[in-house]
Design a protein around this motif. Structure first.
Motif, PDB file in Angstrom:
ATOM      1  N   LEU A   5       1.116 -46.357  38.140  1.00  0.00           N
ATOM      2  CA  LEU A   5       1.225 -45.213  39.159  1.00  0.00           C
ATOM      3  C   LEU A   5       0.161 -44.885  39.959  1.00  0.00           C
ATOM      4  O   LEU A   5       0.010 -44.998  40.975  1.00  0.00           O
ATOM      5  CB  LEU A   5       2.170 -43.950  38.433  1.00  0.00           C
ATOM      6  CG  LEU A   5       1.965 -42.718  39.303  1.00  0.00           C
ATOM      7  CD1 LEU A   5       3.146 -43.127  40.609  1.00  0.00           C
ATOM      8  CD2 LEU A   5       2.663 -41.707  38.537  1.00  0.00           C
ATOM      9  N   LYS A   6      -0.886 -44.845  39.023  1.00  0.00           N
ATOM     10  CA  LYS A   6      -2.222 -44.665  39.655  1.00  0.00           C
ATOM     11  C   LYS A   6      -2.602 -45.703  40.750  1.00  0.00           C
ATOM     12  O   LYS A   6      -3.198 -45.219  41.721  1.00  0.00           O
ATOM     13  CB  LYS A   6      -3.237 -44.474  38.521  1.00  0.00           C
ATOM     14  CG  LYS A   6      -4.796 -44.141  39.221  1.00  0.00           C
ATOM     15  CD  LYS A   6      -5.724 -43.940  37.963  1.00  0.00           C
ATOM     16  CE  LYS A   6      -6.211 -45.191  37.430  1.00  0.00           C
ATOM     17  NZ  LYS A   6      -7.098 -45.141  36.643  1.00  0.00           N
ATOM     18  N   ARG A   7      -2.429 -46.853  40.295  1.00  0.00           N
ATOM     19  CA  ARG A   7      -2.635 -47.868  41.383  1.00  0.00           C
ATOM     20  C   ARG A   7      -1.926 -47.799  42.578  1.00  0.00           C
ATOM     21  O   ARG A   7      -2.382 -47.835  43.727  1.00  0.00           O
ATOM     22  CB  ARG A   7      -2.583 -49.332  40.857  1.00  0.00           C
ATOM     23  CG  ARG A   7      -3.797 -49.786  39.961  1.00  0.00           C
ATOM     24  CD  ARG A   7      -3.416 -51.212  39.653  1.00  0.00           C
ATOM     25  NE  ARG A   7      -2.169 -51.453  38.632  1.00  0.00           N
ATOM     26  CZ  ARG A   7      -2.406 -51.209  37.449  1.00  0.00           C
ATOM     27  NH1 ARG A   7      -3.606 -50.953  36.699  1.00  0.00           N
ATOM     28  NH2 ARG A   7      -1.505 -51.452  36.636  1.00  0.00           N
ATOM     29  N   ALA A   8      -0.642 -47.426  42.500  1.00  0.00           N
ATOM     30  CA  ALA A   8       0.502 -47.161  43.582  1.00  0.00           C
ATOM     31  C   ALA A   8      -0.439 -45.829  44.690  1.00  0.00           C
ATOM     32  O   ALA A   8      -0.166 -46.118  45.706  1.00  0.00           O
ATOM     33  CB  ALA A   8       1.820 -47.108  43.202  1.00  0.00           C
ATOM     34  N   ILE A   9      -0.799 -45.038  43.915  1.00  0.00           N
ATOM     35  CA  ILE A   9      -1.281 -43.849  44.646  1.00  0.00           C
ATOM     36  C   ILE A   9      -2.389 -44.461  45.633  1.00  0.00           C
ATOM     37  O   ILE A   9      -2.619 -44.072  46.386  1.00  0.00           O
ATOM     38  CB  ILE A   9      -1.568 -42.792  43.685  1.00  0.00           C
ATOM     39  CG1 ILE A   9      -0.285 -42.062  43.241  1.00  0.00           C
ATOM     40  CG2 ILE A   9      -2.396 -41.536  44.725  1.00  0.00           C
ATOM     41  CD1 ILE A   9      -0.343 -41.182  41.986  1.00  0.00           C
ATOM     42  N   ALA A  10      -3.565 -44.875  44.822  1.00  0.00           N
ATOM     43  CA  ALA A  10      -4.701 -45.630  45.262  1.00  0.00           C
ATOM     44  C   ALA A  10      -4.384 -46.281  46.478  1.00  0.00           C
ATOM     45  O   ALA A  10      -5.160 -46.361  47.617  1.00  0.00           O
ATOM     46  CB  ALA A  10      -5.587 -46.070  44.385  1.00  0.00           C
ATOM     47  N   LEU A  11      -3.454 -47.216  46.261  1.00  0.00           N
ATOM     48  CA  LEU A  11      -2.949 -48.076  47.305  1.00  0.00           C
ATOM     49  C   LEU A  11      -2.259 -47.640  48.490  1.00  0.00           C
ATOM     50  O   LEU A  11      -2.025 -48.375  49.554  1.00  0.00           O
ATOM     51  CB  LEU A  11      -2.286 -49.306  46.679  1.00  0.00           C
ATOM     52  CG  LEU A  11      -3.119 -50.200  45.777  1.00  0.00           C
ATOM     53  CD1 LEU A  11      -2.147 -51.360  45.145  1.00  0.00           C
ATOM     54  CD2 LEU A  11      -4.177 -50.830  46.581  1.00  0.00           C
ATOM     55  N   GLY A  12      -1.797 -46.153  48.476  1.00  0.00           N
ATOM     56  CA  GLY A  12      -1.232 -45.543  49.618  1.00  0.00           C
ATOM     57  C   GLY A  12       0.177 -45.818  49.516  1.00  0.00           C
ATOM     58  O   GLY A  12       0.934 -45.561  50.361  1.00  0.00           O
ATOM     59  N   ARG A  13       0.734 -46.595  48.501  1.00  0.00           N
ATOM     60  CA  ARG A  13       2.242 -46.792  48.369  1.00  0.00           C
ATOM     61  C   ARG A  13       3.164 -45.488  47.799  1.00  0.00           C
ATOM     62  O   ARG A  13       4.155 -45.516  47.976  1.00  0.00           O
ATOM     63  CB  ARG A  13       2.720 -48.063  47.477  1.00  0.00           C
ATOM     64  CG  ARG A  13       2.043 -49.253  48.106  1.00  0.00           C
ATOM     65  CD  ARG A  13       2.526 -50.615  47.099  1.00  0.00           C
ATOM     66  NE  ARG A  13       2.757 -50.332  45.650  1.00  0.00           N
ATOM     67  CZ  ARG A  13       2.256 -50.764  44.585  1.00  0.00           C
ATOM     68  NH1 ARG A  13       0.995 -51.400  44.816  1.00  0.00           N
ATOM     69  NH2 ARG A  13       2.524 -50.507  43.329  1.00  0.00           N
ATOM     70  N   VAL A  14       2.428 -44.769  46.961  1.00  0.00           N
ATOM     71  CA  VAL A  14       3.025 -43.405  46.592  1.00  0.00           C
ATOM     72  C   VAL A  14       2.291 -42.242  47.271  1.00  0.00           C
ATOM     73  O   VAL A  14       1.033 -42.053  47.154  1.00  0.00           O
ATOM     74  CB  VAL A  14       2.989 -43.472  45.317  1.00  0.00           C
ATOM     75  CG1 VAL A  14       3.418 -42.025  44.747  1.00  0.00           C
ATOM     76  CG2 VAL A  14       3.947 -44.597  44.524  1.00  0.00           C
ATOM     77  N   GLU A  15       2.997 -41.195  48.044  1.00  0.00           N
ATOM     78  CA  GLU A  15       2.247 -40.153  48.291  1.00  0.00           C
ATOM     79  C   GLU A  15       2.534 -39.153  47.022  1.00  0.00           C
ATOM     80  O   GLU A  15       3.489 -38.937  46.500  1.00  0.00           O
ATOM     81  CB  GLU A  15       3.340 -39.446  49.402  1.00  0.00           C
ATOM     82  CG  GLU A  15       3.062 -39.910  50.739  1.00  0.00           C
ATOM     83  CD  GLU A  15       3.798 -39.231  51.705  1.00  0.00           C
ATOM     84  OE1 GLU A  15       3.686 -38.218  51.918  1.00  0.00           O
ATOM     85  OE2 GLU A  15       4.690 -40.003  52.432  1.00  0.00           O
ATOM     86  N   ALA A  16       1.428 -38.783  46.517  1.00  0.00           N
ATOM     87  CA  ALA A  16       1.472 -37.819  45.354  1.00  0.00           C
ATOM     88  C   ALA A  16       1.244 -36.442  45.784  1.00  0.00           C
ATOM     89  O   ALA A  16       0.129 -36.285  46.266  1.00  0.00           O
ATOM     90  CB  ALA A  16       0.476 -38.433  44.198  1.00  0.00           C
ATOM     91  N   TYR A  17       1.838 -35.576  44.859  1.00  0.00           N
ATOM     92  CA  TYR A  17       1.641 -34.184  45.160  1.00  0.00           C
ATOM     93  C   TYR A  17       1.555 -33.513  43.797  1.00  0.00           C
ATOM     94  O   TYR A  17       2.295 -33.862  42.898  1.00  0.00           O
ATOM     95  CB  TYR A  17       2.974 -33.551  45.865  1.00  0.00           C
ATOM     96  CG  TYR A  17       2.859 -34.262  47.380  1.00  0.00           C
ATOM     97  CD1 TYR A  17       2.334 -33.348  48.407  1.00  0.00           C
ATOM     98  CD2 TYR A  17       3.500 -35.136  47.670  1.00  0.00           C
ATOM     99  CE1 TYR A  17       2.597 -33.944  49.687  1.00  0.00           C
ATOM    100  CE2 TYR A  17       3.612 -35.824  48.862  1.00  0.00           C
ATOM    101  CZ  TYR A  17       3.156 -35.104  49.683  1.00  0.00           C
ATOM    102  OH  TYR A  17       3.107 -35.603  51.175  1.00  0.00           O
ATOM    103  N   ALA A  18       1.007 -32.345  43.641  1.00  0.00           N
ATOM    104  CA  ALA A  18       0.956 -31.616  42.623  1.00  0.00           C
ATOM    105  C   ALA A  18       0.604 -30.266  42.913  1.00  0.00           C
ATOM    106  O   ALA A  18      -0.055 -29.900  43.835  1.00  0.00           O
ATOM    107  CB  ALA A  18      -0.126 -32.136  41.486  1.00  0.00           C
ATOM    108  N   PRO A  19       1.115 -29.136  42.203  1.00  0.00           N
ATOM    109  CA  PRO A  19       0.688 -27.768  42.171  1.00  0.00           C
ATOM    110  C   PRO A  19      -0.887 -27.712  41.990  1.00  0.00           C
ATOM    111  O   PRO A  19      -1.312 -28.493  41.087  1.00  0.00           O
ATOM    112  CB  PRO A  19       1.667 -26.792  41.473  1.00  0.00           C
ATOM    113  CG  PRO A  19       2.247 -27.764  40.346  1.00  0.00           C
ATOM    114  CD  PRO A  19       2.081 -29.114  41.102  1.00  0.00           C
TER     115      PRO A  19
END
Length: 152
Positions: A36-50
């Protein structure tokens, strides 16, 4: 998990139980968390959090430092690295906190856990968590994916 069409980014909410696995070695589902971290770093996942994520993660890392699992400098470096991943932080505003309260009350979860549920519902995005209690109790409020089941 549906990865969407080509070029389409998946939108996910990430909680502290997942982010901690990026840093603390030997955790269950470490491989899924790192994927998941790699997918976020590569821009494949838009990650959000409060914004509570920053406090929760810092608290988990401080406990790991005090137990001798991490060095303080490594914890500081890790927090900076997570900050550079591009997770979009969303504050819970006064006019929204009642919704968080209601979610916590109706699920018997903490306000902190309910903030992730609230954001998941607000952004219409699945919450990824390694917290089994949150998975079990929060599913009535928002779509939740257990980290162990995440295919990304």
């Amino acid at each position: 998990m549906d990865k969407g069409g080509e070029g389409e980014r998946v939108k996910l909410i990430v909680d502290a139980s997942v982010a901690a696995k990026w840093i603390i070695p030997g955790e269950p589902w470490e491989e899924e968390a790192n994927n998941l971290k790699r997918a976020i770093a590569l821009g494949r996942v838009e990650a959000y959090a409060p914004t509570i994520l920053t406090y929760e993660l810092a608290s988990v890392l401080l406990k790991a430092v005090r137990k001798g699992v991490l060095k303080a400098g490594d914890g500081i470096e890790a927090l900076r690295a997570v900050g550079s991943l591009g997770i979009s932080l969303t504050p819970v505003l006064w006019e929204e906190v009642a919704e968080v309260f209601e979610a916590a009350n109706s699920t018997s979860l903490t306000i902190y856990d309910a903030a992730y549920l609230w954001l998941s519902k607000k952004l219409d995005a699945a919450l990824v968590t390694a917290d089994e209690k949150l998975c079990k109790k929060g599913g009535r409020i928002a779509k939740i994916i257990s980290l162990q089941d995440l295919k990304i």
